[in-house]
Motif scaffolding. Sequence first.
Motif, PDB file in Angstrom:
ATOM      1  N   LYS A 152       0.829  -1.211   0.000  1.00  0.00           N
ATOM      2  CA  LYS A 152       0.000   0.000   0.000  1.00  0.00           C
ATOM      3  C   LYS A 152       0.863   1.261   0.000  1.00  0.00           C
ATOM      4  O   LYS A 152       0.640   2.196  -0.785  1.00  0.00           O
TER       5      LYS A 152
ATOM      6  N   ALA B 273       2.725   1.575  -3.360  1.00  0.00           N
ATOM      7  CA  ALA B 273       1.865   2.101  -4.429  1.00  0.00           C
ATOM      8  C   ALA B 273       1.736   3.616  -4.322  1.00  0.00           C
ATOM      9  O   ALA B 273       1.832   4.341  -5.324  1.00  0.00           O
ATOM     10  N   SER B 274       1.542   4.109  -3.109  1.00  0.00           N
ATOM     11  CA  SER B 274       1.407   5.557  -2.890  1.00  0.00           C
ATOM     12  C   SER B 274       2.673   6.305  -3.314  1.00  0.00           C
ATOM     13  O   SER B 274       2.601   7.331  -4.007  1.00  0.00           O
TER      14      SER B 274
ATOM     15  N   LEU C 128       3.127   6.119  -7.208  1.00  0.00           N
ATOM     16  CA  LEU C 128       2.169   6.984  -7.907  1.00  0.00           C
ATOM     17  C   LEU C 128       2.568   8.455  -7.793  1.00  0.00           C
ATOM     18  O   LEU C 128       2.371   9.228  -8.732  1.00  0.00           O
TER      19      LEU C 128
ATOM     20  N   THR D 299       4.390  -0.166 -10.299  1.00  0.00           N
ATOM     21  CA  THR D 299       3.316   0.751  -9.894  1.00  0.00           C
ATOM     22  C   THR D 299       1.946   0.110 -10.078  1.00  0.00           C
ATOM     23  O   THR D 299       1.095   0.166  -9.185  1.00  0.00           O
TER      24      THR D 299
ATOM     25  N   SER E 169      -0.552  -1.112  -7.058  1.00  0.00           N
ATOM     26  CA  SER E 169      -1.805  -0.342  -6.998  1.00  0.00           C
ATOM     27  C   SER E 169      -3.033  -1.242  -7.037  1.00  0.00           C
ATOM     28  O   SER E 169      -4.032  -0.979  -6.354  1.00  0.00           O
TER      29      SER E 169
ATOM     30  N   SER F  14      -3.975  -2.440  -3.733  1.00  0.00           N
ATOM     31  CA  SER F  14      -3.968  -1.422  -2.678  1.00  0.00           C
ATOM     32  C   SER F  14      -5.080  -0.391  -2.810  1.00  0.00           C
ATOM     33  O   SER F  14      -5.526   0.177  -1.812  1.00  0.00           O
ATOM     34  N   LEU F  15      -5.529  -0.122  -4.041  1.00  0.00           N
ATOM     35  CA  LEU F  15      -6.493   0.954  -4.277  1.00  0.00           C
ATOM     36  C   LEU F  15      -7.906   0.422  -4.487  1.00  0.00           C
ATOM     37  O   LEU F  15      -8.090  -0.692  -4.983  1.00  0.00           O
TER      38      LEU F  15
ATOM     39  N   SER G 179     -10.264   5.013  -7.062  1.00  0.00           N
ATOM     40  CA  SER G 179      -8.872   5.494  -7.058  1.00  0.00           C
ATOM     41  C   SER G 179      -8.060   4.833  -8.167  1.00  0.00           C
ATOM     42  O   SER G 179      -7.223   5.478  -8.811  1.00  0.00           O
ATOM     43  N   LEU G 180      -8.302   3.537  -8.389  1.00  0.00           N
ATOM     44  CA  LEU G 180      -7.586   2.817  -9.441  1.00  0.00           C
ATOM     45  C   LEU G 180      -7.871   3.430 -10.810  1.00  0.00           C
ATOM     46  O   LEU G 180      -6.965   3.600 -11.634  1.00  0.00           O
TER      47      LEU G 180
ATOM     48  N   LYS H 125      -6.134   7.125 -10.813  1.00  0.00           N
ATOM     49  CA  LYS H 125      -4.677   7.218 -10.693  1.00  0.00           C
ATOM     50  C   LYS H 125      -3.900   6.266 -11.590  1.00  0.00           C
ATOM     51  O   LYS H 125      -2.728   6.506 -11.870  1.00  0.00           O
ATOM     52  N   VAL H 126      -4.547   5.174 -12.031  1.00  0.00           N
ATOM     53  CA  VAL H 126      -3.807   4.159 -12.782  1.00  0.00           C
ATOM     54  C   VAL H 126      -4.407   3.890 -14.155  1.00  0.00           C
ATOM     55  O   VAL H 126      -3.743   4.073 -15.179  1.00  0.00           O
TER      56      VAL H 126
END
Length: 385
Positions: free
Chosen positions: A191, A194-195, A198, A219, A223, A226-227, A231-232, A235-236
């Motif tokens: 987690k 990943a933060s 990112l 990444t 992620s 973790s997300l 959020s996924l 951010k991804v």
Amino acid sequence: MEAQEALNAHLVLSHKIFLLTNPDVEDIDKVRLIDEVISSIKSDFMVSLYESLAGKGVIELDQSVLDSMRKSIDDELKKLDEKIADAEENLGESEVREAHLAKSLFYIRIGDKDKALEQLKLTETKTVAVGQKMDLVFYTLQVGLFDMDFDLISKSIDKAKNLFEEGGDWERKNRLKVYEGLYCMSTRDFKKAASLFLDSISTFTTYELFTYDTFIFYTVLTSIISLDRVSLKQKVVDAPEILTVIGKIPFLSEFMNSLYDCQYKSFFTAFAGLAEQVKFDRYLQRHFRYYMREVRTVVYSQFLESYKSVTIEAMAKAFGVTVEFIDLELSRFIAAGKLHCKIDKVAGVLETNRPDAKNALYQATIKQGDFLLNRIQKLSRVIDL
């Protein structure tokens, strides 16, 4: 920059050594790897590594090669000591520091960890600028990463953060995030990894550790477990930096998009291909079984989220696997408390029993309140005495 390239070569070498000792690597590949490892060891006079690998039976020891490397080391150290003596007698503080740094980098080059760390500390005493002190910490971090010395890495990261309180530029701060992210990933804190990864996507410059493609690979992998879905996506899945390179990495695009788009059959196909890459990754291999479990927990939870009840046959069909496989898988995850559902074996149905988040929060608050009251009562007794 030259030192970074040498250290980068050392991290490549450490990965080759990892593959050499990995039982899943084919023997024909190990023949090639042995030649490449010996070539790297000879070019950098890595005597201690050569003796260590020979002692483990990974490579055969050639005494003439060993003697030649030792002579080369002695000759080079004599030159470096002469430069330090000359700088101390005839030149300024900056030149003295550079001479000591050159000796530190030589010890790093030959893989003499203890002397390298000792010489880096000595070089630090000759260093005034915070930026230059930070560079020494990065060298120490790379030494730690070569043989996965997590204690050294952790202490160096803490030291770097303390240095940043004195100053330091954003470029070095961003580089440290990648180092810390790699450390967190290697110690199973996915987690936090990943933060940090990112946060570094748009500012990545840490090419001494790995390529940008590998950075994106790490990444996305960290992620996904973790997300949450929102959020996924933000951010991804929709990140332009990720979209530009994800297609170059085998199975990664299918892995990420099929999970988000709920194409579970495609996901399992990509998942199997990606598992091989994780298994042969030096930083992830030790967490292979854990990561595979966590990914399956995410995908099974996502599927069950849409249903109050669903037949095992329907779920097996969605994932492109047999009923027996899904039944066995879910039984393990339910028993471990990873999935909130129960199996009606007679009817062949899965019934979800998702916990009420508000009720869980209420119960946790009551529990913490009782604990606090007990502590206050004990404290009051002590005060009364």
